[in-house]
Motif scaffolding. Structure first.
Motif: not given
Length: 192
Positions: A30-49
């Protein structure tokens, strides 16, 4: 707090996705799990991808490019030996990075089920990267048609070796099977 650049953040998400898929499978990536593994906010993940599919495609591109960049062709080697050695190096690279091998298989089969056109695109990208690596290793020893044929065989052997290894996990068996595959590749290249 230091600000992280977009390209570095992008790589963090790609690495985190590889880790999450290898550990939990693609269905649980999940994007939530991926963001947590990257130690980053979920919003940052959705901004980049912007989409999960875009992220997965970037991961697959990374899985194709990383091992290709590490290939070393001996300067005095014959073209047949260079291509055989390419296969050996690729197998060794993925064995040193087993999470990448697992992720590559997971992503390809997920795309095959969910987006066959993307799976076809991924195969074409793999084929082109392999052709370029062969061109670099052999110079003009092979024409385009020969490079295409050798690239397809190399991809098929490589995928088969890694799939077999993920099932049996025996490094000695993998080494023996890799050497047999390298002989087959050398024979094909020599035939040109």
């Amino acid at each position: 707090m230091a600000r992280i650049g977009a390209e570095e953040r992008r790589q963090d998400f790609i690495e985190a996705t590889i880790k999450v898929i290898a550990e939990h499978g693609i269905a649980n990536a999940t994007t939530r799990r991926i963001a947590a593994a990257a130690d980053s906010p979920l919003a940052s993940l959705h901004y980049v991808f912007h989409t999960k599919e875009e992220l997965f495609y970037s991961v697959y591109e990374s899985l194709i490019n990383m091992p290709q960049q590490s290939l070393q062709a001996p300067a005095d080697a014959l073209p047949a030996d260079s291509v055989g050695d390419m296969l050996r190096q690729l197998v060794k690279w993925f064995i040193a990075h087993p999470e990448r091998a697992i992720t590559q298989f997971e992503l390809f089969f997920w795309n095959l089920r969910n987006d066959p056109q993307m799976a076809a695109k991924i195969y074409i990208v793999s084929l082109e990267a392999t052709q370029q690596a062969i061109q670099k290793a052999t110079g003009d020893a092979l024409d385009h048609a020969a490079r295409t044929t050798v690239s397809r065989l190399l991809i098929n052997l490589f995928d088969g070796l890694l799939l077999s290894w993920t099932a049996h996990g025996d490094p000695e068996r993998l080494e023996a099977e890799t050497e047999t595959a390298c002989k087959a590749v050398r024979l094909l290249v020599e035939s040109y």
